[in-house]
Scaffold this motif. Structure first.
Motif, PDB file in Angstrom:
ATOM      1  N   ALA A  73      43.264  41.738  36.634  1.00 46.43           N
ATOM      2  CA  ALA A  73      41.906  41.685  36.081  1.00 46.43           C
ATOM      3  C   ALA A  73      41.048  42.791  36.660  1.00 46.43           C
ATOM      4  CB  ALA A  73      41.267  40.322  36.361  1.00 46.43           C
ATOM      5  N   ASN A  74      40.570  43.649  35.793  1.00 44.26           N
ATOM      6  CA  ASN A  74      39.499  44.591  36.124  1.00 44.26           C
ATOM      7  C   ASN A  74      38.445  44.450  35.038  1.00 44.26           C
ATOM      8  OD1 ASN A  74      41.697  46.401  37.853  1.00 44.26           O
ATOM      9  ND2 ASN A  74      39.580  46.614  38.506  1.00 44.26           N
ATOM     10  N   THR A  75      37.530  43.540  35.270  1.00 45.30           N
ATOM     11  CA  THR A  75      36.557  43.167  34.258  1.00 45.30           C
ATOM     12  C   THR A  75      35.460  44.226  34.133  1.00 45.30           C
ATOM     13  OG1 THR A  75      35.417  41.838  35.933  1.00 45.30           O
ATOM     14  CG2 THR A  75      37.001  40.719  34.522  1.00 45.30           C
ATOM     15  N   SER A  76      34.565  44.020  33.176  1.00 42.98           N
ATOM     16  CA  SER A  76      33.565  45.029  32.848  1.00 42.98           C
ATOM     17  C   SER A  76      32.586  45.289  33.978  1.00 42.98           C
ATOM     18  CB  SER A  76      32.801  44.605  31.588  1.00 42.98           C
ATOM     19  OG  SER A  76      32.234  43.314  31.756  1.00 42.98           O
ATOM     20  N   CYS A  89      41.445  44.535  30.974  1.00 44.66           N
ATOM     21  CA  CYS A  89      40.981  45.896  31.286  1.00 44.66           C
ATOM     22  C   CYS A  89      39.596  46.103  30.685  1.00 44.66           C
ATOM     23  CB  CYS A  89      41.977  46.910  30.731  1.00 44.66           C
ATOM     24  SG  CYS A  89      41.536  48.621  31.031  1.00 44.66           S
ATOM     25  N   GLY A  90      38.559  45.895  31.485  1.00 44.56           N
ATOM     26  CA  GLY A  90      37.203  46.127  31.023  1.00 44.56           C
ATOM     27  C   GLY A  90      36.632  45.026  30.158  1.00 44.56           C
ATOM     28  N   GLU A  91      37.324  43.880  30.069  1.00 47.20           N
ATOM     29  CA  GLU A  91      36.804  42.770  29.282  1.00 47.20           C
ATOM     30  C   GLU A  91      35.829  41.933  30.112  1.00 47.20           C
ATOM     31  OE1 GLU A  91      37.516  42.291  25.828  1.00 47.20           O
ATOM     32  OE2 GLU A  91      38.059  44.346  26.336  1.00 47.20           O
ATOM     33  N   ARG A  92      35.147  41.021  29.453  1.00 44.13           N
ATOM     34  CA  ARG A  92      34.150  40.189  30.134  1.00 44.13           C
ATOM     35  C   ARG A  92      34.819  39.215  31.094  1.00 44.13           C
ATOM     36  NH1 ARG A  92      32.566  40.831  24.932  1.00 44.13           N
ATOM     37  NH2 ARG A  92      33.679  38.972  24.264  1.00 44.13           N
ATOM     38  N   GLY A  93      34.143  38.975  32.193  1.00 46.28           N
ATOM     39  CA  GLY A  93      34.712  38.111  33.219  1.00 46.28           C
ATOM     40  C   GLY A  93      34.925  36.686  32.754  1.00 46.28           C
ATOM     41  N   VAL A 130      41.122  32.578  30.362  1.00 46.94           N
ATOM     42  CA  VAL A 130      42.571  32.800  30.347  1.00 46.94           C
ATOM     43  C   VAL A 130      43.228  32.069  31.511  1.00 46.94           C
ATOM     44  CG1 VAL A 130      44.384  34.537  30.642  1.00 46.94           C
ATOM     45  CG2 VAL A 130      42.453  35.000  29.126  1.00 46.94           C
ATOM     46  N   LEU A 131      42.684  32.242  32.698  1.00 49.73           N
ATOM     47  CA  LEU A 131      43.258  31.597  33.879  1.00 49.73           C
ATOM     48  C   LEU A 131      43.198  30.085  33.762  1.00 49.73           C
ATOM     49  CD1 LEU A 131      41.872  33.900  36.704  1.00 49.73           C
ATOM     50  CD2 LEU A 131      44.269  33.533  36.163  1.00 49.73           C
ATOM     51  N   ASP A 132      42.077  29.579  33.246  1.00 48.23           N
ATOM     52  CA  ASP A 132      41.929  28.127  33.112  1.00 48.23           C
ATOM     53  C   ASP A 132      42.936  27.563  32.116  1.00 48.23           C
ATOM     54  OD1 ASP A 132      40.379  25.605  33.605  1.00 48.23           O
ATOM     55  OD2 ASP A 132      39.968  25.818  31.466  1.00 48.23           O
ATOM     56  N   ASP A 133      43.096  28.235  30.969  1.00 49.95           N
ATOM     57  CA  ASP A 133      44.040  27.751  29.956  1.00 49.95           C
ATOM     58  C   ASP A 133      45.479  27.791  30.470  1.00 49.95           C
ATOM     59  OD1 ASP A 133      41.997  27.304  28.216  1.00 49.95           O
ATOM     60  OD2 ASP A 133      42.309  29.112  27.021  1.00 49.95           O
ATOM     61  N   LEU A 134      45.847  28.898  31.114  1.00 46.19           N
ATOM     62  CA  LEU A 134      47.213  29.017  31.619  1.00 46.19           C
ATOM     63  C   LEU A 134      47.495  27.984  32.700  1.00 46.19           C
ATOM     64  CD1 LEU A 134      47.518  32.916  31.885  1.00 46.19           C
ATOM     65  CD2 LEU A 134      48.524  31.443  30.151  1.00 46.19           C
ATOM     66  N   GLY A 135      46.475  27.636  33.474  1.00 43.22           N
ATOM     67  CA  GLY A 135      46.667  26.646  34.518  1.00 43.22           C
ATOM     68  C   GLY A 135      46.802  25.237  33.988  1.00 43.22           C
ATOM     69  N   ARG A 136      46.267  24.974  32.795  1.00 46.15           N
ATOM     70  CA  ARG A 136      46.324  23.625  32.227  1.00 46.15           C
ATOM     71  C   ARG A 136      47.506  23.415  31.299  1.00 46.15           C
ATOM     72  NH1 ARG A 136      42.907  22.805  28.809  1.00 46.15           N
ATOM     73  NH2 ARG A 136      41.690  24.719  28.716  1.00 46.15           N
ATOM     74  N   LEU A 137      47.982  24.476  30.656  1.00 43.15           N
ATOM     75  CA  LEU A 137      49.052  24.329  29.672  1.00 43.15           C
ATOM     76  C   LEU A 137      50.398  24.065  30.334  1.00 43.15           C
ATOM     77  CD1 LEU A 137      48.200  27.107  27.077  1.00 43.15           C
ATOM     78  CD2 LEU A 137      48.196  24.659  26.683  1.00 43.15           C
TER      79      LEU A 137
END
Length: 591
Positions: free
Chosen positions: A303-306, A269-273, A279-286
């Motif tokens: 995801a609603n980035t800044s 929520c409003g975090e950097r893209g 996050v997506l990359d780590d979750l996809g590799r773990l």
């Protein structure tokens, strides 16, 4: 086919836009417009929610960028509240706050792109396997069938609320679309109720359940400082607070990777893209320890980035909690991670200021506390309508500007959460991660969790925790004194307290997220590590009482204690006990 609200507008319910001020829109002439209704505005059919009605004028908050929208643009009523479409295809995918897929979206997002669960408008079909037969009696919450897939979470199609009755028709084992009917239930006094593979639900309305459960059950996060000292029960609310650079996002990602929930809903929520991309990359590799597949297969990312429209941040919070409740009703333990609620509150502040609402502290709206409470109270461990023990745990990040812990979002959040994990800048700069400070953090359910630990084989949990926290507090006091007079000027027992505080910080509280043995920690290993350090501290005091000098004790090699977390595997608590016995024996040999 739509996800958040129907794209088919109600016939004849079209007005015109009379004001455009950023995300604030006003329209005139929409007949019978209602609070909370979604209107579609302009040629791009921007989704906007009605937040105020004054006669024939409707004030709306737009969930899309309004650049290029002008006065006179059509505003069409949909007749629907803010509604999401929930079904198979959510797990493993990323959506924006309007539940529009991001994984298959183009690089440049358009306001009029499809709103749907994965596959609802793309022709994807799912295998439906019935678990009941025609003529069976069913109650709300019962499982009608499943959608098999390779992940660890089985998708269950359940009887919706208020649809108890007899199964008049059930689909065979076959391929169906996301919006196809799979069952028809005869409800006494109502008639047939059709059940589709996917269902719609208003985002702002909590889903019903049978009853709340009072007895706390711990949520294992895999982070020692949390599980041993500041635990959170399943179905409770917790908050991570800290200034920039203290490691909030890293801690939340570690919880998402290693906690023992069935489903993770990660709300950016409003975090950097780039953080969301990581996050997506780590979750996809773990690799998921439960299923052997990828961890992303039981994760939903909202995801609603800044760089996305600000008011979509407000929506993304409710999207995430609604998805979690959807899986809770299937009987799963779900965790919502909201990073961050401060950015959400900033969106509320901006919109309130544009409306001209009377500002409260630091410009935030006067109803900020009510809105935060409405979000956190949707957490809970419940008995579902189907009789399952399931939960939604909410963990929100708070990012106080300049690390000011007295700002409104932080102080209000403390009133509604059961655990607060305060991150300390000095610990972070000293490369102590997670940088959770033991003096500023709290957990309100430790008594109930201590009873749970006693019943499940660890009666010393509460005493161990209290002893360690007392040592840390005393070590902090003595360290401040030692900075003035020097450690060597302290009496021997006080020097052992300072040593004990250092061993607790370095051996138990600190955790290496990049080490295979230390990225996560089981309950048994965490208890063994704490027993190791407390046993060594007791042996140090015993040596001082026998006449050994503090200098002789401090010269011992405590490396095996400090390295134990990384040298010993996650499930090798017995090896930690062996290290404790060797260190206690060495200390016992001192004169």
């Amino acid at each position: 086919m739509d996800g958040v609200s129907t794209r088919h507008d109600a016939p004849g319910r079209v007005g015109r836009t009379v004001r455009v001020t950023g995300p604030l829109l006003e329209a005139e002439g929409v007949p019978d417009v209602a609070m909370g209704e979604i209107l579609h505005v302009g040629a791009d059919r921007i989704s906007a929610e009605v937040v105020a009605v004054d006669g024939t004028r409707a004030t709306m908050q737009a969930y899309e960028y309004t650049g290029g929208l002008r006065v006179g643009a059509p505003a069409a009523g949909s007749g629907q509240p803010l509604t999401g479409l929930f079904g198979p295809g959510l797990l493993g995918a990323a959506f924006d706050g309007l539940m529009r897929p991001l994984t298959s979206a183009p690089i440049w997002l358009r306001p009029d792109r499809p709103e749907s669960v994965a596959g609802a408008d793309g022709g994807r079909r799912w295998r439906f396997v019935p678990t009941v037969r025609a003529g069976d009696g069913v109650s709300e919450g019962d499982v009608l069938g499943t959608v098999p897939h390779s992940g660890a979470v089985e998708h269950r199609v359940i009887v919706p609320a208020g649809a108890s009755g007899t199964v008049d028709w059930i689909a065979d084992d076959c391929e169906v679309g996301a919006l196809d009917a799979v069952a028809r239930i005869g409800v006494a006094g109502v008639g047939d109720r059709e059940v589709r593979l996917s269902e719609r639900w208003p985002m702002r309305r909590p889903r019903p359940f049978r009853e709340r459960q009072a007895d706390p059950v711990p949520l294992h996060t895999g982070q020692r400082v949390l599980d041993l000292f500041f635990p959170v029960p399943r179905g409770a609310a917790a908050a991570v607070t800290g200034g920039f650079g203290t490691g909030k996002t890293m801690l939340l990602q570690q919880i998402a990777k290693w906690c023992d929930a069935d489903v993770i809903v990660y709300v950016g929520c409003g975090e950097r893209g780039n953080e969301m991309a990581d996050v997506l990359d780590d979750l996809g590799r773990l690799t998921d320890a439960r299923s052997g597949g990828r961890l992303v297969e039981r994760t939903v990312v909202v995801a609603n980035t800044s760089n996305m429209p600000m008011m979509a941040r407000e929506l993304s919070i409710y999207t995430g909690i609604s998805i979690a409740e959807y899986y809770r009703d299937m009987g799963y333990q779900a965790v919502v991670i909201a990073d961050s609620t401060s950015r959400w509150a900033e969106a509320l502040r901006e919109f309130a200021n544009r409306r001209g609402d009377l500002p409260a502290e630091e410009g935030f709206p006067a109803d900020l506390a009510s809105q935060l409470a409405a979000f956190y109270e949707r957490a809970g461990r419940v008995t579902t309508l189907g009789g399952h023990d399931a939960s939604v745990t909410v963990i929100g990040a708070v990012s106080p500007p300049g690390g000011d812990m007295s700002e409104p979002v932080t102080t209000i959040t403390q009133r509604f959460v059961r655990a607060m994990w305060m991150l300390d800048r000095d610990l972070a700069y000293a490369r102590h991660y997670p940088a959770v400070h033991w003096s500023g953090s709290f957990a309100r359910d430790t008594d109930g969790l201590a009873r749970w630990q006693t019943v499940h084989g660890d009666p010393e949990w509460a005493a161990r925790r209290a002893t360690a926290l007392a040592i840390l507090a005393e070590a902090d006091r003595l360290s401040s004194l030692a900075e003035v007079i020097g450690v060597g000027s302290l009496p021997g027992r006080e020097r052992m307290v300072v040593l004990g505080g250092r061993l607790l910080r370095e051996s138990v509280l600190a955790q290496n997220a990049l080490h295979p043995n230390d990225a996560t920690c089981s309950d048994a290993k965490g208890a063994a590590l704490l027993d190791l350090v407390l046993g060594v501290i007791d042996a140090c005091h015993a040596a001082i009482d026998r006449g050994a000098t503090a200098t002789a004790v401090e010269r011992l090699d405590f490396g095996p204690v400090i390295r134990a977390a990384q040298d010993v595997g996650t499930d090798q608590a017995g090896a930690v006990a062996e290290i404790r016995d060797r260190m206690v024996a060495q200390l016992g040999e001192l004169p």
